[in-house]
Design an enzyme around this catalytic site. Structure first.
Site, PDB file in Angstrom:
ATOM      1  N   ASP A 178       0.668   4.385   5.169  1.00 43.50           N
ATOM      2  CA  ASP A 178       1.547   5.237   5.969  1.00 43.50           C
ATOM      3  C   ASP A 178       1.404   6.683   5.515  1.00 43.50           C
ATOM      4  O   ASP A 178       1.350   6.959   4.314  1.00 43.50           O
ATOM      5  CB  ASP A 178       3.014   4.827   5.815  1.00 43.50           C
ATOM      6  N   MET A 220       0.846  -1.192   0.000  1.00 44.32           N
ATOM      7  CA  MET A 220       0.000   0.000   0.000  1.00 44.32           C
ATOM      8  C   MET A 220       0.881   1.241   0.000  1.00 44.32           C
ATOM      9  O   MET A 220       2.077   1.168   0.181  1.00 44.32           O
ATOM     10  CB  MET A 220      -0.918  -0.011   1.213  1.00 44.32           C
ATOM     11  N   PRO A 221       0.266   2.389  -0.121  1.00 39.77           N
ATOM     12  CA  PRO A 221       1.045   3.607  -0.324  1.00 39.77           C
ATOM     13  C   PRO A 221       1.625   4.202   0.957  1.00 39.77           C
ATOM     14  O   PRO A 221       1.144   3.954   2.058  1.00 39.77           O
ATOM     15  CB  PRO A 221       0.017   4.565  -0.920  1.00 39.77           C
ATOM     16  N   THR A 222       2.637   5.007   0.730  1.00 36.94           N
ATOM     17  CA  THR A 222       3.167   5.894   1.758  1.00 36.94           C
ATOM     18  C   THR A 222       3.008   7.311   1.226  1.00 36.94           C
ATOM     19  O   THR A 222       3.459   7.619   0.125  1.00 36.94           O
ATOM     20  CB  THR A 222       4.653   5.603   2.025  1.00 36.94           C
TER      21      THR A 222
END
Length: 63
Positions: A40, A1-3
């Site tokens: 995050d 998933m993204p940060t």
């Protein structure tokens, strides 16, 4: 998933930052799927003296 890296002028309250990261996380899960604990968000507060827009520091008077 993204940060996500969020840079913004200092001065926001802890409550505002909490709402921001909750919203970013919620939308990320809605759009991308996955679990909230895999998103995050890093917030960097920048002093006004270290940020400029249109050739003027944010400590200078704005027109």
């Amino acid at each position: 998933m993204p940060t996500y890296h969020v840079e913004m002028l200092e001065g926001r309250t802890l409550e505002q930052k909490k709402k921001l990261v909750e919203a970013i996380t919620r939308v990320s899960v809605e759009v991308l799927g996955g679990q909230p604990d895999s998103v995050d968000v890093l917030i960097t507060d920048i002093k006004r003296e270290n940020w400029a827009t249109g050739g003027k520091l944010w400590t200078e008077p704005r027109d």
